[in-house]
Design a protein around this motif. Sequence first.
Motif, PDB file in Angstrom:
ATOM      1  N   GLU A  50     -15.955 -41.600  36.216  1.00 14.46           N
ATOM      2  CA  GLU A  50     -14.819 -40.859  36.783  1.00 14.46           C
ATOM      3  C   GLU A  50     -14.582 -39.571  35.971  1.00 14.46           C
ATOM      4  O   GLU A  50     -14.391 -38.499  36.549  1.00 14.46           O
ATOM      5  N   ARG A  53     -17.002 -36.718  36.591  1.00 14.35           N
ATOM      6  CA  ARG A  53     -16.843 -35.918  37.806  1.00 14.35           C
ATOM      7  C   ARG A  53     -15.416 -35.353  37.936  1.00 14.35           C
ATOM      8  O   ARG A  53     -14.958 -35.033  39.028  1.00 14.35           O
ATOM      9  N   SER A  54     -14.723 -35.229  36.796  1.00 12.57           N
ATOM     10  CA  SER A  54     -13.353 -34.703  36.842  1.00 12.57           C
ATOM     11  C   SER A  54     -13.170 -33.460  35.977  1.00 12.57           C
ATOM     12  O   SER A  54     -13.887 -33.273  34.979  1.00 12.57           O
ATOM     13  N   ASP A  79     -12.128 -35.825  45.673  1.00 13.15           N
ATOM     14  CA  ASP A  79     -11.600 -37.164  45.962  1.00 13.15           C
ATOM     15  C   ASP A  79     -10.078 -37.180  45.894  1.00 13.15           C
ATOM     16  O   ASP A  79      -9.404 -37.612  46.803  1.00 13.15           O
ATOM     17  N   GLU A  96     -10.477 -34.971  40.647  1.00  7.07           N
ATOM     18  CA  GLU A  96     -11.650 -35.845  40.654  1.00  7.07           C
ATOM     19  C   GLU A  96     -12.524 -35.457  41.841  1.00  7.07           C
ATOM     20  O   GLU A  96     -12.096 -35.565  43.000  1.00  7.07           O
ATOM     21  N   GLU A 100     -20.777 -36.182  40.542  1.00  6.02           N
ATOM     22  CA  GLU A 100     -20.994 -35.364  39.347  1.00  6.02           C
ATOM     23  C   GLU A 100     -21.674 -34.047  39.748  1.00  6.02           C
ATOM     24  O   GLU A 100     -21.422 -33.003  39.152  1.00  6.02           O
ATOM     25  N   ARG A 189      -7.045 -41.994  32.532  1.00 12.69           N
ATOM     26  CA  ARG A 189      -7.990 -40.935  32.947  1.00 12.69           C
ATOM     27  C   ARG A 189      -8.025 -39.801  31.921  1.00 12.69           C
ATOM     28  O   ARG A 189      -9.092 -39.332  31.532  1.00 12.69           O
TER      29      ARG A 189
END
Length: 602
Positions: A50, A53-54, A79, A96, A100, A189
């Motif tokens: 996570e 890809r954030s 997302d 997010e 990736e 996160r």
Amino acid sequence: MSVLLQTGKVYLLRKAFNNSFSKYIFHRKKSDVSRKFISFDEIVAQRRAEARRSLVVQVNSESSFNELYGYCSKYASIDDIHHYKNSGGEHFMLIEFSTEENLKDILQSCSSHQKDLDVMGVQSPFLWFRATTGVKEKYPQSVKELAVKDGSLRVNEEVLFEELLNCETVSDQIQMLYDRTVLNDIGVRLRYMVARQLEIIFSSLYANIKVQPFGSSVNGFGKMGCDLDLVLTNTLNDNMTSPNHRLVYQEKKSEGGRSPWQRHMELVGALLEMRVPGASRVQKILNARVPIVKYSHDLVDVDCDLCCNNTSGVYMSELLWQLGSLDPRVRPLTCVVRCWARAVGLTNAHPGRWLTNFPLTLLVLFFLQQKDHGPVLPTLKHLVDLAGKDDIRIAEENLNCTFLRDLDRLPSESYAQNDDDLQTLLFKFFEFYSQFDFQDKAISLNEGKPIRKPNSHPLYVVNPLEQALNVSRNVSYEECERLRLEVRNAAWHLESCMDGHKSDDWGILGLVEQKSSRGLKKLLRVGNSHRLVSVKDLFNESDDVEPSEQGIRSKMEKYKKTDKLTGASVSEMKFKEKKSEMRFKNSQTAKEVYRIRRNKLI
Ligand code: CTP
Ligand code: MG
């Protein structure tokens, strides 16, 4: 799920899925439906993916959402976007992306550095959203909404206490305290983003660097705002060291008298100071057994402790995570005990001769292992006995951290074997330690029963993964005595609540309110409520009485008699306040005091 049913507590069922980690239960593949538990490794892998890809983007305000969403979704698929503010009131969006690859695309297509400033560019997942120059592009109203608004906002203590006061039962109070204070999804996160940032920045210098959160940020016992413990490891995998690969990198040996890790941590400290956006107040503690660099991350508002090569800390977090997920009462119970210990001053944020949260958590887990009331948790020995080949983990200095990881293989009769509610468990916890023989006995989660103390440390809590060590060896005799006294006081307090009478400190309220402010707050309370009279309303300019406790007490007496405050409405109060033109005699004291129905007055 059946773990929850076994406890027979419907309210726990309702709440158990309400915390930050529960959504992962639903992320399992279809083929996994027979599994009750998800492993720590799976959670960590999901969280790391996570984070990969954030991005965290600083924006002007939460209303920048539409523009940011419109701009970024031109380049990549999104997302979710989560909004939060730091303590400086700055706004951020954690975006997010779906993959990736999406994140790489967006960084390639539309990220930039600042050309004119006296800075050297650095790539990290923390960016800011520049205002447009010239004609503003119009974006259609997004169909998506912010996943979370103001996600880092912590519950106001006064509001929380009011809610606790209105709970039906002590068990409900404990559950509510946990639900309102547990580290939430965005908190987790962001902690993984801080780790990811270091990995990205350090990876240009080290071949296979990994930065992992451990401790309360990931072990399921963390609360909002807790510190972030990070460990940096640099292990080359088999593929990278394969003898079949004949081109081998020339490498740099660490020279000089000090240990290589000390020198690397020195460099890491310098990098944090110079190259890591958001990092401030860097402090290097290199001569400790485990060298450590402390820093604050201003963009995320978290204090970090970065150490190296301490994988046993991660395995310990895994163990605590596992024990916490075996029964839904474990985390709320630990939460209330941690809050109580903080309130009575048994634990303290600074290191010293007192208890810290980690050994205190072990005390709770040990209590839950006791067989006489039906064990809620298994012993570590049992988890070790059941371990298989896949569970073998060896940490630094050959420390064997092998224990069962797949909790679905744990026989159901070895845990959750009583259905006491949280109130009963809390009472039994205090009672258990009121009678514990601290003088001769040590606490061992490995055995699940008291064992003989190997030395005269006042409090002995065996380190579950390194049994020759005592995790509470720093605790002084006086602090251990205070623990004994405070558990007795707490048991007595809870017992006195059992008659069903709800006073203003009934149930856990009498346990989790800071002792230091409790006296003053009690004095300023209006009726059976957690609303407090302001000192401002008691004193005026011409008063010659100082707002000391004595002064407040006598003023309060008069106030209650003359104004019948208990039923007074806020508007009446405000009116009176204006009319008599009372002003703060001492703003210092007044600031510390709570206002009546704060949400309406201010
Ligand atoms: N730890 C350990 N052995 C110790 C002390 C700590 O293995 N003697 C590990 C534990 O995994 C612990 C983590 O280091 O959870 C971090 O320690 P600390 O920050 O003191 O405790 P936390 O559990 O993170 O609690 P807090 O919220 O107070 O930070
Ligand atoms: Mg910690």
